[in-house]
Design a protein around this motif. Structure first.
Motif, PDB file in Angstrom:
ATOM      1  N   ALA A   6      24.597   7.181 -25.368  1.00  0.00           N
ATOM      2  CA  ALA A   6      25.138   8.538 -25.534  1.00  0.00           C
ATOM      3  C   ALA A   6      24.764   9.144 -26.881  1.00  0.00           C
ATOM      4  CB  ALA A   6      26.656   8.513 -25.368  1.00  0.00           C
ATOM      5  N   ASP A   7      24.730   8.328 -27.941  1.00  0.00           N
ATOM      6  CA  ASP A   7      24.451   8.863 -29.273  1.00  0.00           C
ATOM      7  C   ASP A   7      23.043   9.454 -29.375  1.00  0.00           C
ATOM      8  OD1 ASP A   7      26.937   8.158 -30.090  1.00  0.00           O
ATOM      9  OD2 ASP A   7      26.328   6.368 -31.188  1.00  0.00           O
ATOM     10  N   ARG A   8      22.175   9.105 -28.442  1.00  0.00           N
ATOM     11  CA  ARG A   8      20.791   9.576 -28.531  1.00  0.00           C
ATOM     12  C   ARG A   8      20.600  10.970 -27.937  1.00  0.00           C
ATOM     13  NH1 ARG A   8      16.915   4.337 -27.256  1.00  0.00           N
ATOM     14  NH2 ARG A   8      17.936   2.909 -28.740  1.00  0.00           N
ATOM     15  N   TYR A   9      21.459  11.368 -27.021  1.00  0.00           N
ATOM     16  CA  TYR A   9      21.252  12.671 -26.383  1.00  0.00           C
ATOM     17  C   TYR A   9      22.434  13.630 -26.530  1.00  0.00           C
ATOM     18  CZ  TYR A   9      24.056  10.846 -22.459  1.00  0.00           C
ATOM     19  OH  TYR A   9      25.058  10.320 -21.688  1.00  0.00           O
ATOM     20  N   LEU A  10      23.644  13.090 -26.712  1.00  0.00           N
ATOM     21  CA  LEU A  10      24.828  13.956 -26.761  1.00  0.00           C
ATOM     22  C   LEU A  10      24.896  14.890 -27.960  1.00  0.00           C
ATOM     23  CD1 LEU A  10      28.031  12.209 -25.398  1.00  0.00           C
ATOM     24  CD2 LEU A  10      26.688  14.065 -24.427  1.00  0.00           C
ATOM     25  N   PRO A  11      24.360  14.541 -29.136  1.00  0.00           N
ATOM     26  CA  PRO A  11      24.464  15.497 -30.254  1.00  0.00           C
ATOM     27  C   PRO A  11      23.939  16.886 -29.899  1.00  0.00           C
ATOM     28  CG  PRO A  11      23.765  13.369 -31.078  1.00  0.00           C
ATOM     29  CD  PRO A  11      23.784  13.250 -29.579  1.00  0.00           C
ATOM     30  N   PHE A  12      22.853  16.945 -29.115  1.00  0.00           N
ATOM     31  CA  PHE A  12      22.370  18.253 -28.668  1.00  0.00           C
ATOM     32  C   PHE A  12      23.156  18.758 -27.480  1.00  0.00           C
ATOM     33  CE2 PHE A  12      19.876  20.401 -25.351  1.00  0.00           C
ATOM     34  CZ  PHE A  12      19.703  21.623 -25.975  1.00  0.00           C
ATOM     35  N   TRP A  13      23.293  17.944 -26.429  1.00  0.00           N
ATOM     36  CA  TRP A  13      23.834  18.452 -25.171  1.00  0.00           C
ATOM     37  C   TRP A  13      25.297  18.883 -25.300  1.00  0.00           C
ATOM     38  CZ3 TRP A  13      21.212  20.078 -21.149  1.00  0.00           C
ATOM     39  CH2 TRP A  13      19.890  19.643 -21.003  1.00  0.00           C
ATOM     40  N   GLU A  14      26.079  18.155 -26.073  1.00  0.00           N
ATOM     41  CA  GLU A  14      27.479  18.553 -26.232  1.00  0.00           C
ATOM     42  C   GLU A  14      27.577  19.902 -26.948  1.00  0.00           C
ATOM     43  OE1 GLU A  14      31.752  16.467 -27.077  1.00  0.00           O
ATOM     44  OE2 GLU A  14      29.976  15.550 -27.971  1.00  0.00           O
ATOM     45  N   ILE A  36      29.362  -4.124 -20.757  1.00  0.00           N
ATOM     46  CA  ILE A  36      28.785  -2.776 -20.784  1.00  0.00           C
ATOM     47  C   ILE A  36      28.864  -2.103 -19.418  1.00  0.00           C
ATOM     48  CG2 ILE A  36      26.416  -3.571 -20.365  1.00  0.00           C
ATOM     49  CD1 ILE A  36      27.480  -0.669 -22.665  1.00  0.00           C
ATOM     50  N   VAL A  37      28.703  -2.847 -18.322  1.00  0.00           N
ATOM     51  CA  VAL A  37      28.765  -2.215 -17.003  1.00  0.00           C
ATOM     52  C   VAL A  37      30.211  -1.871 -16.636  1.00  0.00           C
ATOM     53  CG1 VAL A  37      28.922  -4.300 -15.545  1.00  0.00           C
ATOM     54  CG2 VAL A  37      27.786  -2.255 -14.685  1.00  0.00           C
ATOM     55  N   GLU A  38      31.163  -2.732 -17.001  1.00  0.00           N
ATOM     56  CA  GLU A  38      32.575  -2.393 -16.782  1.00  0.00           C
ATOM     57  C   GLU A  38      32.952  -1.144 -17.571  1.00  0.00           C
ATOM     58  OE1 GLU A  38      34.566  -6.819 -16.084  1.00  0.00           O
ATOM     59  OE2 GLU A  38      34.193  -6.094 -18.112  1.00  0.00           O
ATOM     60  N   GLN A  39      32.386  -1.021 -18.754  1.00  0.00           N
ATOM     61  CA  GLN A  39      32.683   0.130 -19.608  1.00  0.00           C
ATOM     62  C   GLN A  39      32.169   1.427 -18.983  1.00  0.00           C
ATOM     63  OE1 GLN A  39      31.578  -0.623 -23.671  1.00  0.00           O
ATOM     64  NE2 GLN A  39      31.747   1.512 -24.269  1.00  0.00           N
ATOM     65  N   VAL A  40      30.925   1.403 -18.503  1.00  0.00           N
ATOM     66  CA  VAL A  40      30.346   2.645 -17.970  1.00  0.00           C
ATOM     67  C   VAL A  40      30.998   3.025 -16.636  1.00  0.00           C
ATOM     68  CG1 VAL A  40      28.393   1.706 -16.662  1.00  0.00           C
ATOM     69  CG2 VAL A  40      28.178   3.919 -17.775  1.00  0.00           C
ATOM     70  N   GLU A 157      25.902  -1.032 -27.529  1.00  0.00           N
ATOM     71  CA  GLU A 157      27.075  -0.161 -27.616  1.00  0.00           C
ATOM     72  C   GLU A 157      28.310  -0.790 -26.972  1.00  0.00           C
ATOM     73  OE1 GLU A 157      24.664   4.064 -27.089  1.00  0.00           O
ATOM     74  OE2 GLU A 157      25.604   3.117 -25.380  1.00  0.00           O
ATOM     75  N   ALA A 158      28.166  -1.960 -26.376  1.00  0.00           N
ATOM     76  CA  ALA A 158      29.271  -2.541 -25.606  1.00  0.00           C
ATOM     77  C   ALA A 158      30.460  -2.854 -26.508  1.00  0.00           C
ATOM     78  CB  ALA A 158      28.809  -3.810 -24.903  1.00  0.00           C
ATOM     79  N   LEU A 159      31.654  -2.539 -26.009  1.00  0.00           N
ATOM     80  CA  LEU A 159      32.870  -2.845 -26.766  1.00  0.00           C
ATOM     81  C   LEU A 159      32.998  -4.341 -27.021  1.00  0.00           C
ATOM     82  CD1 LEU A 159      35.358  -0.464 -24.920  1.00  0.00           C
ATOM     83  CD2 LEU A 159      34.377  -0.142 -27.194  1.00  0.00           C
ATOM     84  N   ALA A 160      32.484  -5.168 -26.095  1.00  0.00           N
ATOM     85  CA  ALA A 160      32.584  -6.619 -26.247  1.00  0.00           C
ATOM     86  C   ALA A 160      31.846  -7.111 -27.485  1.00  0.00           C
ATOM     87  CB  ALA A 160      32.041  -7.320 -25.000  1.00  0.00           C
ATOM     88  N   LEU A 161      30.829  -6.375 -27.938  1.00  0.00           N
ATOM     89  CA  LEU A 161      30.084  -6.808 -29.115  1.00  0.00           C
ATOM     90  C   LEU A 161      30.902  -6.712 -30.400  1.00  0.00           C
ATOM     91  CD1 LEU A 161      27.629  -7.071 -27.288  1.00  0.00           C
ATOM     92  CD2 LEU A 161      26.270  -5.990 -29.082  1.00  0.00           C
TER      93      LEU A 161
END
Length: 270
Positions: A6-14, A36-40, A157-161
């Protein structure tokens, strides 16, 4: 969403969507460590429950179609994978998980679709266009006692990390992500000449090449999820044959971390 690059594209799109006077909705979730898959899946489900009209989803492979092998569906089509996991999702707007001047045409089209007003879309694009060419800035990170991490970039980006990072810190070590831009990492990965096609595979290979020669990195963790976020086979074969000439461990991408940390700290004599 708050994940899946998300950090790669949202700064513009948001910013662009807000200038269109379109309501932007974020997931409502507790920050508990999950894969990561549970998160998304949880984030997409949250947005569905909130009644959004569209989901903004990333194309993390930037339009590249694999011609060989059987990559994980999660890696090549997030939208299709989410639709299989969650019935009744709203329509998706799929955008490249990267910003460049070339995204402007897509943005104009999306803006006209959402507002039915070309003038509104044009004004919004004029006000936010500079965000399409912003330079990469490496995030602040520790500088000593570093353990590098190699994985598919969206896994980082996974919360588990966060649990992994805390476990390493308890041993006096710090998790370190390759501090180069995605484009630079892909060029690094291409120099290995492994025949990789997908941008995220090249990026993971670039992490390996860069971290293996970075003197301040004492060891490397390779995170591999065969079903969702596999490291490319040629890279794993390369590592298993010769390794990175420093202590390393291959592990799953969502823990448990106790054995992984114990293995690595034993090699590092911590």
């Amino acid at each position: 969403m708050n994940t899946w690059l998300a950090d790669r594209y949202l700064p513009f799109w948001e910013a662009y969507l807000r200038h269109l006077e379109v309501e932007v909705v974020r997931p409502q979730l507790p920050s508990i460590p999950v894969s990561i898959v549970e998160q998304v899946i949880a984030e997409a489900s949250s947005l569905k429950v909130q009644g959004v009209d569209f989901l903004l989803l990333p194309d993390i492979q930037l339009g590249v179609e694999p011609t060989r092998g059987s990559p994980s569906p999660w890696m090549v089509s997030l939208e299709a994978s989410l639709r299989q996991a969650i019935p009744g999702l709203p329509p998706a707007i799929v955008v490249p998980a990267e910003l460049s001047e070339g995204v402007a045409g897509l943005a104009a089209s999306v803006g006209q679709t959402l507002t039915r007003n070309p003038m509104t879309a044009r004004r919004a694009l004029e006000r936010t266009r500079s965000l399409l060419t912003s330079e990469y800035k490496a995030p602040p990170q520790p500088s000593t006692h570093l353990v590098g991490v190699v994985a598919q970039p969206f896994v980082l980006e996974a919360l588990a990390l966060k649990e992994l990072a805390l476990g390493l810190e308890a041993q006096g070590l710090h998790l370190f992500r390759a501090d180069k831009s995605p484009q630079e990492l892909r060029l690094e990965g291409d120099k290995l000449q492994l025949g990789l096609e997908l941008p995220t595979d090249l990026e993971a290979a670039g992490m390996h090449r860069y971290l293996a020669r970075l003197g301040k990195v004492r060891g490397i963790l390779y995170l591999h999820d065969a079903e969702v976020a596999p490291l490319p086979n040629p890279l794993r074969k390369l590592v298993s044959r010769g390794g990175p000439n420093k202590p390393w461990v291959l592990a799953g991408s969502s823990g448990p971390w106790e054995g992984v940390i114990a293995n690595l700290t034993a090699q590092l004599h911590v």
